[in-house]
Design an enzyme around this catalytic site. Structure first.
Site: not given
Length: 479
Positions: A147, A352
């Site tokens: 992440d 992302d």
């Protein structure tokens, strides 16, 4: 990204964002020139690069495997029957819904009904990327979520309340682990006096073990416990000895909310900007430079710790969001479709790789999609679902050329998307159409997702605070 409590360990704790801050989550897909869909969940196997020049020049490399690839489906056996076929409507609906949940910062599992069947990830994990890591002496293996929107590395540990792990044993080649610091000869509790412990109300004395608590901005979704210092093992290639790095680990004794439902059952490895993230530890130990990169193929890829790219790459600086460098964000000066560029469409975007499809602020989305529709030489069609607004007819024998989509950064640095579309397939797996794979962002901040990143080697250079990119088919990098 996680919102630290008063017990969070970042030496400069980030305050909760203002009410107007969009609740985006990070880093976890991509689109090769001949492939048409970004991958969902990934499993990875850690390897280290063979080049051992000066320690700071070394690169640690992690192989990435598409969670819904043939390799993963074969490993899952009968469980793979629950996954929607690649390229089907259910496949894309699942990815889009997952993206929307990330944008809203809600870590909830999704379910999609198609042809009477239900696709629910459940014990098939909730993040997009995963990797196997070994921790402690003797070591225990964990399959942790990756992440970029989080900083702390935590694993289930001396559990008071953790997600059940037994349901995964039939789908993986090894058991998911529980960390027991008392059984590791290299572990030690991090004291409250440590610079990476923000003592706050959780500490009554400097020598007390440092507590942590992370709040993931969904009601009652948290991980909490104590901070431990122990060894992270990274296996090297060929005849080189394994790499060992001392890192700080969250001993996650208690999880709540969606963590108990299996979104990261075996822990989470933060790739964020803070000093407590694993890339930061690897750099401070002199093992690698303070940078990492990713490249993607259709069903695989690799992440490189310490890689700063090549001298010929283009780059643009990271920018602060709401006054803080808290995630990998860049400024997009303008967007172009074909030779048509739109002035006054500048926006900030989070890079992302954990989001499947790119999301654009509403005014940019309208400009790009309308111009794409004007330029494309294909008939527009209506889809059963609303995953994508602009879809067109096609066939296996006739795939029309599509206009290029380009993002322009500062100093006229251009990023031309290799393939901005996805292909839709019919029930027999044949090409039935294609769609422009962009979404509307609910806020003024956009997300550059994996479908735009595919075909490039993407460099997250924290040492120089810039994003780099250069074209790559990720062939030699994925072996």
């Amino acid at each position: 990204r996680s919102s630290p409590s008063t017990q969070q360990t970042n030496p400069s704790p980030r305050p909760p964002p203002p009410a107007t801050t969009p609740h985006f989550r990070q880093i976890r897909r991509r689109q090769p020139r001949s492939a048409h869909a970004p991958p969902p969940l990934l499993l990875l196997t850690l390897l280290a690069a063979a080049a051992w020049a000066p320690a700071a020049a070394a690169t640690l490399s992690t192989r990435m495997v598409h969670r819904l690839s043939d390799e993963a489906r074969a490993a899952a056996g009968p469980h793979a029957a629950r996954w929607p076929p690649h390229g089907s409507g259910g496949y894309y609906r699942a990815l889009v819904r997952s993206d929307l949940q990330r944008q809203k910062r809600k870590h909830q599992l999704f379910s999609v009904s198609e042809a009477g069947g239900i696709f629910s990830p459940g014990n098939d994990f909730g993040w997009l990327y995963y990797t196997w890591v070994d921790v402690g002496t003797p070591h225990t293996s964990f399959m942790v979520a990756l992440d970029t929107g989080s900083d702390l590395f935590w694993v289930p540990c001396d559990c008071i309340e953790c997600a059940p792990l037994a349901g995964y044993r039939e789908t993986l080649d090894r058991d998911l682990g529980i960390y027991k610091p008392a059984e590791s000869t290299t572990s030690r509790h991090l004291p409250c006096s440590h610079e990476l412990c923000s003592s706050g109300s959780g500490c009554s004395s400097p020598k007390q073990p440092c507590p942590y608590s992370t709040d993931y901005l969904q009601e009652n979704t948290t991980s909490s416990g104590l901070l431990i210092e122990d060894v992270l093992h990274l296996n090297s290639r060929e005849s080189h000895a394994p790499v060992k790095a001392s890192v700080i680990i969250g001993c996650g004794r208690k999880q709540s909310g969606s963590y108990l439902d299996g979104i990261a059952p075996d822990g989470l490895l933060g790739l964020g900007m803070a000093d407590i993230s694993v890339p930061s530890f690897l750099a401070r130990a002199g093992l690698v430079r303070n940078s990492f990169s990713m490249c993607f193929k259709e069903y695989s890829g690799r992440i490189f710790f310490g890689d700063q790219g090549v001298s010929t790459q283009q780059s643009t600086p990271f920018v602060p969001l709401y006054g803080k460098f808290q995630t990998y964000a860049v400024n997009v000066d303008k967007s172009c479709v074909g030779h048509k560029c739109f002035e006054g469409t500048n926006f900030e975007a989070i890079v992302d790789s954990g989001t499947s499809f790119t999301a654009l602020p509403l005014n940019v989305y309208k400009a790009v999609t309308v111009e794409f529709d004007r330029q494309v030489n294909a008939s527009r069609i209506t889809q059963e679902d609303d995953s994508f607004e602009y879809c067109y007819s096609a066939s296996p024998l006739e795939m029309p050329d599509v206009p290029t989509v380009t993002l322009n950064f500062a100093a006229n640095k251009s990023f031309q998307v290799v393939n901005p579309t996805i292909v839709r397939k019919d029930g027999e797996g044949s090409i039935a159409g294609f769609c422009l794979a962009v979404q509307k962002s609910p806020e003024a901040i956009g997300i550059i997702g994996q479908n735009f990143l595919t075909g490039y080697h993407i460099v997250f250079d924290k040492e120089n605070m810039k994003l780099g990119w250069y074209r790559s088919e990720c062939k030699s990098e994925t072996t």
